[in-house]
Design an enzyme around this catalytic site. Sequence first.
Site, mmCIF file in Angstrom:
data_model
loop_
_atom_site.group_PDB
_atom_site.id
_atom_site.type_symbol
_atom_site.label_atom_id
_atom_site.label_comp_id
_atom_site.label_asym_id
_atom_site.label_seq_id
_atom_site.Cartn_x
_atom_site.Cartn_y
_atom_site.Cartn_z
ATOM 1 N N TYR A 284 17.217 -19.203 -39.184
ATOM 2 C CA TYR A 284 16.342 -18.802 -38.364
ATOM 3 C C TYR A 284 15.098 -18.537 -39.586
ATOM 4 C CZ TYR A 284 13.795 -16.018 -35.069
ATOM 5 O OH TYR A 284 12.880 -15.566 -34.193
ATOM 6 N N TYR A 332 7.742 -26.010 -36.670
ATOM 7 C CA TYR A 332 8.076 -26.729 -35.209
ATOM 8 C C TYR A 332 7.710 -25.805 -34.244
ATOM 9 C CZ TYR A 332 11.936 -27.683 -32.038
ATOM 10 O OH TYR A 332 13.109 -27.799 -30.868
#
Lengths: 388, 127
Positions: A284, A332
Site C-alpha cells: 500500500y 494506477y
Amino acid sequence: MTLPDLRGSTAIVGVAESDLGEVGPDRYAIELAAQAAGAALAEAGLTTRDVDGLFCAIAGRGMAPLDVAEYLGIRPRYTDGTMVGGSSFISHLHHAALAITTGACDVALITYGSTARSDSGRGRLAMGPPELPSYEAAYRPRPPITGYALATARHMHQYGTTRTHLAEVAVAARKWAALNPKAFVRDPLTIEDVLAARMVSSPLTTLDCCLVTDGGGAVVVTGADRARDLPKPPVYLLGAGEAHWHRAISQMPDLTVTAATESSVRAYTMAGVGPQDVDVVQLYDAFTINTILFLEDLGFCAKGEGGDFVSGGRIAPGGDLPVNTNGGGLSYCHPGMYGIFPLIEATRQIRGEAGDRQRPGVTIALAHGNGGQLSSQVTAVLGGGDSL
Amino acid sequence: MTGPAPHREYTDRLTAGSLPYQSCDGCLSAVFPPRVICPFCGATDLGWRESAGLGTVYSTSVIAPRDADPYPVVLVDLDERFRIMSTVVDVPAGDVRIGMRVRAGIDPGGPTGPRVVFTPEERETAS
Ligand SMILES: [Zn+2]
C-alpha cells in the site's frame, strides 16, 4: 485451544476491479462494490447465491455490510465489517480464512467501492469524527499527508534518506503503470519531475502522494478443496498477520518503524517462507515513504536502507524485486482506500495473467495493507499450486 | 454522580496557563493525551502534573497552503517523556529543525480554543 492451520486451507478463486478512474457524479460507491463483486464471482464460476460470508468496509458508512448485502441480495450467515482503514481488506482475507476453516461460512466475498474522485465536486467525504476530542486538530495538519510527512522527515534525519530516494519510488510506480492499461496515469515521469513538484507538506510533494480516483474491487475466497473444482487456478493463502500500535501519528512510538515488523513475521511464520522466497510485492503506497518503510519492515532490507534499496530501478520493471506491478496507489488507482488492489494484483501475478507487467514464474506473492496514518498493518503471503 | 472528565480537566488547566499531563501512580509513566486508564499498565490512578514546558522537536513538516502563510506542524518530545503535536512560532516555518530545543507557551487564540505552542529555546543545544 489452538487456531486451525490456515496455511493453504483456503484460496482466492475470483478477483475483479469495478470501473476505475473517474466515474462521474451519477454513480455510487456501493454500485462499484457490487459491480466488482459480480465480476469476481463470475470469474470464480459462482453467483451471489453461493455467497454466505460477507466482508466489507466503506469509508463513512458504519453499516457497509448491511448496505452491500441488501444491494446484492445476499443473506450471509457470517459478516465482518472490520474497518482498519486501507488495510481492512487484507484483514478481511485473514478473517475469511478463519471463518471458512472453522465452518462459519463456505464462500466469502470481500468487496469495496469508492467515488472519492467524483465526490470532490460534491463536498469532501470525511472519515467521520473521532469519538474523542482531537489533540492534533488545533495545529492544522493535513490528514493524512502530514502524518506521513513527519515520518518521512524523521527517516531522512535518522538514516540520510533523500528526496531522490522518494522520487525513485514514484518513478518506478509510473513505469509499472505504463505497462498497465487500467492505470490512471501512464505518461512518463522523471526523478526531476518529482523533485520539482509543488510541496504540499514537506518533504512530500504532490507527486509523492497517491492519486485520488474512483473505483472498487472484489475478492472471492473459499476452501481449498472447493477451489480446485472452480475455473481459475487457486491462489492459496499461505500466511497472514495483523498488527496495530496507534491511530494518531503523535501516538506512534517511533515514526521510522511500523507495526509491519510484527504483521510480516506473523505472516511469514504461518506461511513457512521468508522475504527471500517472495517473487513479487504488492504494498500500500499511499505516499512514497510507505514503499521505503514497508520494504524495510517486511524484511527486504535492513532498517534505514530502504532508500538505497529502491535506487537504480531495483523495484521498477526489469529490477530485482518487482514492487507494485499494477502501478500502485501512486499511478494506477487510489479510490479512498487502496487495500483490496494489492490482493487483486498479487492473484493475477500468481496466475500469470498480468500481461505486459507479468513477472515470469511467480510462485509466491506478498500483499501488504496499511491503514490510518501508518497505523494498521496487515500482511498476506499468497502462493500458487507449486507453493503447497 | 459524575466521573472523571479528563479532557475537561486538561482544557481547564491549559486555559489557566499550564501544559498539563498525567502521571501513572502504578508505573510512573507520563500519559498523554489524557485518559481514564494507563495505556502502559492499566492502572486507573492517574494524577495530574504540570510540564516544565521544555522539549525537543522529534519531527517537523511545513504545510504551504495556496492562500496563506506556510506553518510548521511538529511533534515535540517533552522532557517529562511524553509527546505532543504542536507548532513552533516566532521563527520562519522552514527554520524549524529536528533536534531543536523548544519551550511551551499558551496561544489563547487557537482555531479550536487555547492551545500549546512552542518557541525556540535561546540556548539551543546540538542534537
Ligand atoms: Zn501505568
